[in-house]
Design a protein around this motif. Sequence first.
Motif, PDB file in Angstrom:
ATOM      1  N   LEU A 246     -28.195  41.146  48.478  1.00 48.62           N
ATOM      2  CA  LEU A 246     -26.858  41.297  47.906  1.00 48.62           C
ATOM      3  C   LEU A 246     -26.358  40.005  47.268  1.00 48.62           C
ATOM      4  CD1 LEU A 246     -25.155  43.486  50.653  1.00 48.62           C
ATOM      5  CD2 LEU A 246     -25.983  44.203  48.408  1.00 48.62           C
TER       6      LEU A 246
ATOM      7  N   TYR B  55     -23.351  47.585  47.943  1.00 45.52           N
ATOM      8  CA  TYR B  55     -22.786  47.262  49.260  1.00 45.52           C
ATOM      9  C   TYR B  55     -22.727  48.492  50.162  1.00 45.52           C
ATOM     10  CZ  TYR B  55     -21.681  42.475  48.056  1.00 45.52           C
ATOM     11  OH  TYR B  55     -21.797  41.138  47.727  1.00 45.52           O
TER      12      TYR B  55
ATOM     13  N   LYS C 163     -22.416  47.943  54.087  1.00 47.83           N
ATOM     14  CA  LYS C 163     -21.271  47.040  54.037  1.00 47.83           C
ATOM     15  C   LYS C 163     -20.108  47.749  53.333  1.00 47.83           C
ATOM     16  CE  LYS C 163     -23.927  42.760  54.230  1.00 47.83           C
ATOM     17  NZ  LYS C 163     -23.511  42.455  55.610  1.00 47.83           N
TER      18      LYS C 163
ATOM     19  N   LYS D 138     -16.756  45.694  52.357  1.00 46.26           N
ATOM     20  CA  LYS D 138     -16.869  44.899  51.129  1.00 46.26           C
ATOM     21  C   LYS D 138     -16.863  45.802  49.907  1.00 46.26           C
ATOM     22  CE  LYS D 138     -17.733  41.250  48.570  1.00 46.26           C
ATOM     23  NZ  LYS D 138     -16.695  40.210  48.330  1.00 46.26           N
TER      24      LYS D 138
END
Length: 465
Positions: free
Chosen positions: A111, A136, A141, A144
């Motif tokens: 990432l 993400y 995630k 985020k």
Amino acid sequence: MRFLKRFSLVQIQRKLLFHTQPKQERPNETLKRYLNSKSPTKALLLFANLLRKNTSLIDSFSLLFVIKACTHKSSLLEGKQIHALAIKLGYVPIIFLQTSLINMYSKAANLGNAYQLFEEIPTKNVVCWTALIAAYVDNQKPNKALQLFRKMQFCNVEPDQVTLTVALSACADIGALEMGEWIHSYVRRKKEMNTDLRLNNALINMYAKCGDIETAKVLFKRMKNKDVTTWTSMIVGYALHGQAEEALVLFAKMKLENKTVMTTKRNVNCTSRLIVPNDVTFIGVLMACSHAGMVEEGKRHFKSMTEDYGLKPRASHFGCVVDLLCRAGLLQEAYDFVLAMPVNPNAVVWRTLLGACSTHGNVELATEVHLQLLKLEERVVSDSVVMSNIYAAKGMWDKKMAFREEMKHRRAPGCSSIEVESGISEFVTADDDHPFGSEIYEVLLHLIENMRACGYAPEILSPVE
């Protein structure tokens, strides 16, 4: 004949040879064919050969195909080399190459490089933003991802249906119902937006996983066109909410609709309309059987997925069967099932059995299961807590205290999250870094005082704490 007289015999032979000789496939066509046939290694080898022989044949489409080949193989090293080549040849500013590179870094779980590449794009459109948000989400995630989704709107970039579908997936992952509802409201306001099947499925999945199963049910009933994802989202949603009967009834209805399609003579191409359950569908079905305590029916569905649908069970399916047996109190059968699994049981499977041992007070089996977790090098504090409680319930205080002492040396702080005004806040045990920490602890103190005033007293599991 007059027409042929104008050409010599040699000219005629040349023309015949030109028209009869098969045209040689262009390199880009070959690269694309390899990708479509799921042969990314062949695509990479061909590209390497082109680099050695004739770089003039390489253009932006060649790079696009080979980047996608690296994505399919999760080949980070080769992907970085192609990225460097794209910079050298001056092709990086091309938008479809930028998004493909972001996807490649995402698939390789890099990432950092994906975000850096995104930041270097001077003019970011909705495709760039969507690629990064999806990166993400795909790498677990979601917080985020939603932060980027909000930032995208602050930058006056309007999301399309693909962006919203990805954002809804992030909402479902963390239970961000308010943000999901805002996205749904946005979709209804934008009359010109193409609300496709994927977006509708994402809405159902979000509501089901965020606790609003009734809204999910309303959306499901309104949808005229449904695919397997639509049905699966609803079945899993019912199962997650403990509505086992509704989940199983819906699964039966899905199979009944298939039978109706097959028996209707008017449907010439009926196979294209069949809704065939996939492996995720059966996870929902097995979860429903587990919650309802329907052991025999759960076993029958587990057998059906392989025999009737040719689906290979994954670790999650085996875990569902173990949970099914454990909830029914069949601990020994669950243990035997784990040992007979064709794949090595993971920590989740053993942990499910350990939790059941705690519920039913089976010390001997719990000790064996805990040893299996240690063999997997799974030294998780929660396992020690379970073992400590099992020993405490049996009055085995020495062993309980031994686990408590071990936990003190390696305990990691627990983490919780909560959605407040479309934002996600995270907390750890004994958190003193939160910006509203003092206010939170003040409210917590009042709660504890009120609970004690109402007669609450914490349960003491041992004479020594």
